[in-house]
Scaffold this active site. Structure first.
Site, short mmCIF file in Angstrom:
data_model
loop_
_atom_site.label_atom_id
_atom_site.label_comp_id
_atom_site.label_asym_id
_atom_site.label_seq_id
_atom_site.Cartn_x
_atom_site.Cartn_y
_atom_site.Cartn_z
N ASP A 1 77.45 58.79 -10.37
CA ASP A 1 76.03 58.64 -10.03
C ASP A 1 75.70 59.10 -8.61
O ASP A 1 75.10 58.36 -7.83
CB ASP A 1 75.62 57.17 -10.19
CG ASP A 1 75.99 56.59 -11.53
OD1 ASP A 1 75.85 57.29 -12.54
OD2 ASP A 1 76.42 55.42 -11.57
N GLU B 1 67.79 57.81 -18.52
CA GLU B 1 68.18 56.99 -17.37
C GLU B 1 68.37 57.91 -16.17
O GLU B 1 68.21 59.14 -16.27
CB GLU B 1 69.48 56.22 -17.65
CG GLU B 1 70.67 57.11 -17.90
CD GLU B 1 71.95 56.35 -18.23
OE1 GLU B 1 71.92 55.14 -18.45
OE2 GLU B 1 73.01 57.02 -18.29
O1 FUB Z 1 77.17 54.34 -13.69
C1 FUB Z 1 76.61 53.33 -14.50
C2 FUB Z 1 75.43 53.87 -15.25
O2 FUB Z 1 75.82 54.96 -16.05
C3 FUB Z 1 74.35 54.45 -14.35
O3 FUB Z 1 73.54 53.50 -13.79
C4 FUB Z 1 73.69 55.33 -15.34
O4 FUB Z 1 72.77 56.23 -14.79
C5 FUB Z 1 74.88 56.00 -15.97
O5 FUB Z 1 75.40 57.01 -15.16
#
Ligand code: FUB
Length: 443
Positions: A31, A202
């Site tokens: 991320d 997301e």
């Molecule tokens: O890294 C945990 C979660 O997985 C992140 O918050 C999302 O965006 C995905 O990458």
């Protein structure tokens, strides 16, 4: 209000590492949110780990955050831990739930936003904030999460009028809320970012370019899995119009990312799990991104080469090359560190590695493993038939997995940035010349 400072950063753990893609390999990083503060390029990633014994973690196992700064042309300095899960004032202990963070600078202060699992059980994730005088911390963490916000993946936009916006959310919907002047509270209830395509979304990342607002997001298509999509608009709060994909699915894993301009070039930061072989142990990467004339974005193809411009003292990882012929690249493990090498170096095989900064260099080193004594390899600049600037005889190191660093003088003084070509020339009858891990210019 009771506040506390993350003490871990004060320990000052600083490890120097150097890499093309992935950016670092000594810890897992995911991320990656990249930001430029005071002309320095920083990355604020989350961190994956193998669940400790006894921790039953079906999802990502993420205990806390570190900060990385680009020093020189290809050296990512690990500035150490910034926040551990058990330091979150409002967080559940040992929840391993420190998902994607972001950091933004405003009026000489730096604000670090992160999701965590709340102790009060009020939501899957809440979003907290800390403030510092430096982009490197230490941060003073607010004792409670931001009221009115529940979700993951904070993404911050600071507009030219100094107003800030918090994007967040994961699921089928993404949200945006304006922030108050204090950056610690929302100024109005979050609204849905409308008109985005259906499907799981997301990791929203907002930014501005040429007067247009962009929101990028990880997006899944039923047949394809995670991709990176984007939308454009005329106002930070929308409406946004979906424009398509920036990156196709690279493997069945998440694709949280960020977009940042550094030294006049735009870069896409993202993650992949090619080092670990497991999609919950990810490594951050970066590749250049380009806009078309109409402001839309060309698709980025992930490369091993990445964005680094190695100079004196930095590793030129020729296995992460721009082009190759007649040889292979493969994983190897040297001194306990997993990496890649150039191998099966047949007669007249070649690797091309673009953008090496020669300023100040007088020698060149090569990390090799070699099981024979015949032939040589040479380094040329600008094209395959260009000036030869170094020549290494094949040197028996004890075998094809016995690694040794050898060194030679540069045959000519070279300055500025050049593409290099390494040509492998076993003697007549030889099938392979050498296994090559990296080159390094020395002053
Ligand atoms: O890294 C945990 C979660 O997985 C992140 O918050 C999302 O965006 C995905 O990458």
């Amino acid at each position: 209000m009771k506040k506390f400072i993350s003490a871990v950063l004060a320990v000052g753990v600083v490890i120097m590492v150097s890499a093309q893609n992935p950016l670092v390999t000594h810890v897992y990083t995911a991320d990656p949110t990249a930001r430029v503060f005071n002309d320095n390029l920083y990355v604020y990633p989350s961190g994956d780990c193998v669940p400790p014994e006894g921790v039953d973690m079906p999802r990502f196992c993420m205990p806390g955050y570190r900060i990385f700064r680009l020093d020189g042309g290809a050296t990512w300095t690990d500035l150490g831990p910034v926040l551990d899960q058990n330091e979150v004032p409002w967080g559940k202990k040992n929840s391993f739930a420190m998902w994607a963070p972001d950091c933004i600078g405003k009026d000489g202060k730096y604000y670090y936003y992160y999701p965590a699992e709340p102790l009060d059980g009020s939501a899957f994730r809440r979003i907290g904030v800390g403030v510092s005088d430096s982009p490197e911390g230490p941060f003073v963490w607010e004792t409670n999460y931001i009221d009115g916000v529940s979700g993951i993946d904070p993404g911050l936009l600071l507009d030219d009028d100094n107003k800030a916006y918090l994007f967040f959310g994961g699921g089928h919907e993404l949200f945006v809320a304006p922030l108050k002047e204090n950056m610690k509270e929302i100024a109005a209830p979050p609204i849905l970012v409308e008109h985005l395509p259906a499907g799981y979304k997301e990791g929203s990342f907002p930014f501005k370019h040429d007067g247009k607002y962009y929101i990028t997001f990880a997006h899944t298509f039923p047949e394809e899995g995670y991709t990176i999509g984007y939308a454009m608009g005329d106002h930070p709060m929308g409406p946004y119009v979906y424009q398509g994909k920036i990156m196709d699915n690279i493997s069945q894993g998440t694709n949280h990312h960020s977009v940042q301009k550094y030294q006049d070039r735009w870069i896409l930061f993202y993650h992949w799990w090619d080092v670990s072989g497991y999609n919950k142990l990810r490594s951050m990467r970066a590749d250049y991104l380009e806009f078309k004339k109409d402001g839309t974005i060309r698709k980025v193809v992930p490369s091993l080469r990445g964005i680094g411009v190695p100079g004196v003292g930095e590793l030129i990882q020729v296995d992460r090359c721009n082009d190759k012929r007649g040889c292979r690249t493969a994983f190897h493990e040297a001194d306990g560190v997993k990496g890649w090498m150039v191998c099966e170096t047949e007669p007249n095989s070649m690797v091309r590695f673009d953008r090496v900064n020669f300023d100040g260099a007088v020698k060149v080193q090569a990390r090799v493993a070699c099981g024979q004594r015949f032939g040589h390899f040479e380094v040329r600049i600008d094209n395959e038939w260009g000036k030869m600037i170094a020549k290494f005889p094949a040197e028996f190191t004890g075998g094809w997995t016995a690694w040794k660093t050898i060194e030679t003088d540069l045959l000519e003084t070279v300055s500025g940035t050049h593409n290099i070509y390494v040509l492998f020339k076993p003697d007549w009858g030889g099938r392979k010349l050498v296994n090559l891990d990296w080159l390094k210019l020395i002053e």
